[in-house]
Enzyme design. Sequence first.
Site, mmCIF file in Angstrom:
data_model
loop_
_atom_site.group_PDB
_atom_site.id
_atom_site.type_symbol
_atom_site.label_atom_id
_atom_site.label_comp_id
_atom_site.label_asym_id
_atom_site.label_seq_id
_atom_site.Cartn_x
_atom_site.Cartn_y
_atom_site.Cartn_z
ATOM 1 N N HIS A 80 1.835 4.700 -2.910
ATOM 2 C CA HIS A 80 1.829 6.044 -2.670
ATOM 3 C C HIS A 80 3.156 6.506 -3.383
ATOM 4 O O HIS A 80 3.219 7.505 -3.888
ATOM 5 C CB HIS A 80 1.834 6.141 -1.442
ATOM 6 C CG HIS A 80 0.536 6.145 -0.623
ATOM 7 N ND1 HIS A 80 -0.602 6.751 -1.279
ATOM 8 C CD2 HIS A 80 0.068 5.438 0.466
ATOM 9 C CE1 HIS A 80 -1.793 6.442 -0.724
ATOM 10 N NE2 HIS A 80 -1.312 5.720 0.554
ATOM 11 N N HIS A 119 0.789 -1.238 -0.111
ATOM 12 C CA HIS A 119 -0.093 0.076 -0.105
ATOM 13 C C HIS A 119 0.929 1.262 -0.168
ATOM 14 O O HIS A 119 0.441 2.354 -0.829
ATOM 15 C CB HIS A 119 -0.915 0.058 1.140
ATOM 16 C CG HIS A 119 -1.923 1.284 1.424
ATOM 17 N ND1 HIS A 119 -3.072 1.102 0.949
ATOM 18 C CD2 HIS A 119 -1.313 2.447 1.976
ATOM 19 C CE1 HIS A 119 -3.547 2.247 1.129
ATOM 20 N NE2 HIS A 119 -2.746 3.088 1.754
ATOM 21 N N GLU A 120 2.000 1.326 0.797
ATOM 22 C CA GLU A 120 2.636 2.411 0.911
ATOM 23 C C GLU A 120 3.761 2.703 -0.371
ATOM 24 O O GLU A 120 3.848 3.698 -0.756
ATOM 25 C CB GLU A 120 3.553 2.445 2.172
ATOM 26 C CG GLU A 120 2.992 2.406 3.475
ATOM 27 C CD GLU A 120 2.047 3.523 3.704
ATOM 28 O OE1 GLU A 120 2.170 4.601 3.238
ATOM 29 O OE2 GLU A 120 0.884 3.175 4.279
#
Length: 226
Positions: free
Chosen positions: A99, A95-96
């Site tokens: 980003h 998920h990170e």
Amino acid sequence: MAALKSGGGASVARSLGGRLLQPDTRDMDERKLMNVVEEMSIASGVPVPPVYMLPEEQGINAFAAGFSPDDAAIAVTRGTLELLDRDELQGVVAHEFSHVLNGDMRLNIRMMGVLFGIMIVGLVGRMMLRGGYRTGRSSRRGRGTSGLLAVGVGLTVLGAIGVFLARLIKAAASRQREYLADASAVQFTRQTQGIAGALKKIGGYREHSFLQAADAEEVSHMLFAL
């Protein structure tokens, strides 16, 4: 913001008490995290960033910070390392990485600077209120003290309204980005159970995703979970 420009995402991680993890660490939990970061780096095509652990934070949380993939850093809390299994940790890290890959960090850093400025306005107002109150108790200059208190009240109210509006803007700006990051995490990991399991654990854990750091409000829009 000057410190962020010179130190990138690493400066954000350090400001929250983060400790840089070494690639050759022998701690089993840290070794697991480093392996997962390397795997997600390959899956996403993003260079392996510095990895930080927040040793004093027992909540389950993580964030990516920086202006570009070249100065990005990923940080996770101790609670994340200790409470998530490997698939769940992989989902959070993926998920990170989304980003980082999609350029969300630059927007997050700019929002962090704006929020910090708004919070400073409120802080100055509260300081003026305290100073005016003390001056009023020790002096008979009522008009000057009243003016100081009025300005202090105005700045405090302005700061409070600004923080409220900033939170609304953060929520609106980050909602679609979070959906995209979740979808990318599934793409990188090739499974859905990891990130879903991490969110379930956050919901049932007594510490949830809370951060104890004094600067947590400034980086709340960067966090994996609020």
